[in-house]
Design an enzyme around this catalytic site. Sequence first.
Site, PDB file in Angstrom:
ATOM      1  N   GLU A 184       0.818  -1.210   0.000  1.00 51.32           N
ATOM      2  CA  GLU A 184       0.000   0.000   0.000  1.00 51.32           C
ATOM      3  C   GLU A 184       0.851   1.259   0.000  1.00 51.32           C
ATOM      4  O   GLU A 184       0.511   2.245  -0.662  1.00 51.32           O
ATOM      5  CB  GLU A 184      -0.954  -0.023   1.198  1.00 51.32           C
ATOM      6  N   HIS A 242     -11.373  -5.952   8.374  1.00 51.44           N
ATOM      7  CA  HIS A 242     -12.120  -5.682   7.138  1.00 51.44           C
ATOM      8  C   HIS A 242     -13.370  -4.875   7.446  1.00 51.44           C
ATOM      9  O   HIS A 242     -14.374  -4.993   6.752  1.00 51.44           O
ATOM     10  CB  HIS A 242     -12.539  -6.978   6.436  1.00 51.44           C
TER      11      HIS A 242
HETATM   12  C1  LIG Z   1      -1.746  -4.920   4.349  1.00 46.67           C
HETATM   13  C2  LIG Z   1      -2.710  -5.772   3.610  1.00 46.67           C
HETATM   14  N1  LIG Z   1      -3.016  -5.493   2.326  1.00 46.67           N
HETATM   15  C3  LIG Z   1      -3.908  -6.230   1.649  1.00 46.67           C
HETATM   16  C4  LIG Z   1      -4.530  -7.291   2.222  1.00 46.67           C
HETATM   17  C5  LIG Z   1      -5.571  -8.096   1.460  1.00 46.67           C
HETATM   18  N2  LIG Z   1      -5.040  -9.411   1.112  1.00 46.67           N
HETATM   19  C6  LIG Z   1      -5.249 -10.479   1.911  1.00 46.67           C
HETATM   20  S1  LIG Z   1      -4.464 -11.834   1.377  1.00 46.67           S
HETATM   21  C7  LIG Z   1      -3.857 -11.028   0.015  1.00 46.67           C
HETATM   22  C8  LIG Z   1      -2.972 -11.750  -0.948  1.00 46.67           C
HETATM   23  C9  LIG Z   1      -1.746 -12.281  -0.285  1.00 46.67           C
HETATM   24  O1  LIG Z   1      -1.052 -13.112  -1.148  1.00 46.67           O
HETATM   25  P1  LIG Z   1       0.258 -13.860  -0.685  1.00 46.67           P
HETATM   26  O2  LIG Z   1       1.087 -12.972   0.168  1.00 46.67           O
HETATM   27  O3  LIG Z   1       0.891 -14.434  -1.879  1.00 46.67           O
HETATM   28  O4  LIG Z   1      -0.270 -15.010   0.284  1.00 46.67           O
HETATM   29  P2  LIG Z   1      -1.239 -16.239  -0.079  1.00 46.67           P
HETATM   30  O5  LIG Z   1      -2.637 -15.757   0.150  1.00 46.67           O
HETATM   31  O6  LIG Z   1      -0.995 -16.625  -1.476  1.00 46.67           O
HETATM   32  O7  LIG Z   1      -0.898 -17.315   0.883  1.00 46.67           O
HETATM   33  C10 LIG Z   1      -4.283  -9.706   0.010  1.00 46.67           C
HETATM   34  C11 LIG Z   1      -3.951  -8.724  -1.040  1.00 46.67           C
HETATM   35  C12 LIG Z   1      -4.189  -7.552   3.574  1.00 46.67           C
HETATM   36  N3  LIG Z   1      -4.741  -8.590   4.238  1.00 46.67           N
HETATM   37  N4  LIG Z   1      -3.290  -6.800   4.228  1.00 46.67           N
END
Ligand SMILES: Cc1ncc(C[n+]2csc(CCOP(=O)(O)OP(=O)(O)O)c2C)c(N)n1
Lengths: 417, 337
Positions: free
Chosen positions: B60, B129
């Site tokens: 972000e 959320h």
């Molecule tokens: C600071 C923040 N930004 C955005 C999100 C929303 N979000 C939750 S999971 C995710 C994707 C994460 O992907 P990755 O790090 O590859 O982990 P995976 O879910 O594949 O295990 C996002 C964008 C969040 N939880 N926290």
Amino acid sequence: MNAGTKEPLLQPTLRFHVPEPKARPGHAPDFSNLVLPVAGAAPRPPVNASAYDTRDLAGDLIRVLNDDGEAVGPWRPDIAVDVLLRGLRHMMLTRVFDERMLLSQRQGKTSFYMQCTGEEAVAVGQASALDSADMLFPTYRQQGLLIARDWSIVDMMCQVFSNSHDRMKGRQLPVMYSSRDANFFSLSGNLGTQFSQAVGWAMASAYKRDRRIAVTWIGDGATAEGDFHYAMTSAAVYQAPVVLNVVNNQWAISSYQGIAGGEEATFATRGVGYGIPALRVDGNDFLAVHAVTRWAAERARANLGPTLIELVTYRAAPHSTSDDPSKYRPADESSCWPLGDPIERLKKHLMHIGAWTEGEHTALREEVAEQVRTAAKEAESYGTLGQGPKHDPATMFEDVFREMPWHLRQQLEELGT
Amino acid sequence: MATMNMAQALNSAMDTMLARDPDVLIFGEDVGYFGGVFRCTTGLQQKHGADRVFDTPVAEGGILAMAVGMGAYGLRPVAEIQFADYIYPAMDQLVSEAARLRYRSGGEFWAPLTVRAPCGGGIFGGQTHSQSPEALFTHVCGLKTVIPSNPYDAKGLLISAIEDDDPVIFFEPKRLYNGPFDGHHERPVQPWAKHPASDVPEGYYNVPLGKAAVIREGSAATVLAYGTMVHVALAAVEETGIDAEVIDLRTLLPLDIDTIVESVNKTGRCVIVHEATRTSGFGAELCALVQEHCFFKLEAKIERVTGWDTPYPLAFEWDYFPGPRRVAKALQRVMEP
Ligand SMILES: Cc1ncc(C[n+]2csc(CCOP(=O)(O)OP(=O)(O)O)c2C)c(N)n1
Ligand SMILES: [Mg+2]
């Protein structure tokens, strides 16, 4: 003097580049970017290797299990059959646990769930190489750590159901576990924060001349967050006794790993740049995962500092119950994933060494299914999000502070009226 | 005119601005091919191209830093932060950079960026959320803060935000994407289609920033609300039968003080409603302003109905959410002689 002003350069106009994955829905899955070396090919350096010594391993892929289920090469761990059998059980239990919680979500017993299907060897394999006193700073996709530490699955379900036995008192999103007794740090919904906190914990452990190390995980997507980079810098500067794991499961919701910079260089390669020895491992190969984790943990325990491990795996399930991957990746991509299923691969190995049979496997599957059924029944008897007993809503005012200040006491009274 | 829910209206605003102004770019986590986790950017990449609507790394701080840089070049970036709860890693870029760029450079540089972020609860999102962090931004000099309550306003305000030369934080109450929500969570979900504000022009129009809307005229008391709470306030007014005037602030900063003062001077009573936590919330600012401007006309103490000063607890969402019952009680209290 500006040399450029003398002669006009024939410079082309700049072009804005936005990366795209090789395959979207309707295309054939394409993993041609993933180079698969044969199992056993990667060298195993001594644990006092420098970051520079690991530069090739950071771009390579350490694999132990070959296609016949045989463990080969210098990374083949010296591991008791017992440990492997426990690992198999824990991976199977994790998968069945996920299946059951997914079903519970569909039935309205919880609002949300996240599976780790296809990635079970990450948490379970790594836990098998750590000491139970080591402190874990995981993401929401390492439920296998709790399971591998024999933490009560009833307790985990109570959290998912936000019921009267939920130790998080109904406050947290389902799957955001916390277990001080299992040395499993409270999960945050905010990505990446745990990664640099683990470094701080490890520094504290070193300061106190403790023997425990810290181990942390982050997703491929979340490596873009500042916290990943804070962790890398601090871990290198203070030579913190920490194992830093990137779980590259190819996707961050709908964004492929190229959006996190995974196409330009492997995630492990980043370690070398920070001066941290780095390994890249087949994350669906239980033995390889165990071996690299042991190597990294040994380094940390011997005051040799941090290690970065990239675990290459695949998120076979949707991101969460709120997600529909058919909207952004080929429907059959998961079945084309070249590194296979970690459970099947360990099973094959155990059969190859004569320690396991098809019959025992079927029996074990039935056994863990029964364990999950029994646990779910018990957890549901303590309530679910949809119905049954819960904590008192008044408890929402507790734990904001150690002592409740006047304004919260006043609001608590207001809630009651 | 078309019938749109709030997500569609926002989509239409971005579609309209992408077509009108080649300097408009849309980006954020999952907003490109997928069209956003709340589907607000669906189809925009396919229509306008991947160099105008694209996915970003999960960072972000990086997203809003890019937006500041693009804005400094002269583009009009529209960045999505997937949830308001995840805006904190970008705080420095907003507070120290976007908000002050014009000031510190003596007007040489500025950052005309729009930051969209879903806010508020009501969807069992738990504490990460569900937050309503608007007061953190109204407290920063140099940021504008907007929160729409219906599809028509959402589109018109988003267009104004994109066209504005200052940084605008645009919070979208996620519980309103698919339908108006009056806080009666036990009742069937209402679609926007039955609501007059779902009539949305397909093309360009705007709703000016800094102008509140009197949603319901009344003479007995004034209710100041924004976002989801506008619908909750209306329900409370209906249910109590108190002839209250309901004002939808729409823009928190710059605030439409004239509309507020005129109404409170007329009714002499004021209830302030927001979903965000109470202490140092935007209600505190409203309360101070009403007191400063309407002191001699006030006939009762000003009431605030807000979220409790705790994180948003998942299982107790409806004990936390300041629903119509709590607003009704506050209305009754200000009406006591
Ligand atoms: C600071 C923040 N930004 C955005 C999100 C929303 N979000 C939750 S999971 C995710 C994707 C994460 O992907 P990755 O790090 O590859 O982990 P995976 O879910 O594949 O295990 C996002 C964008 C969040 N939880 N926290
Ligand atoms: Mg991922």
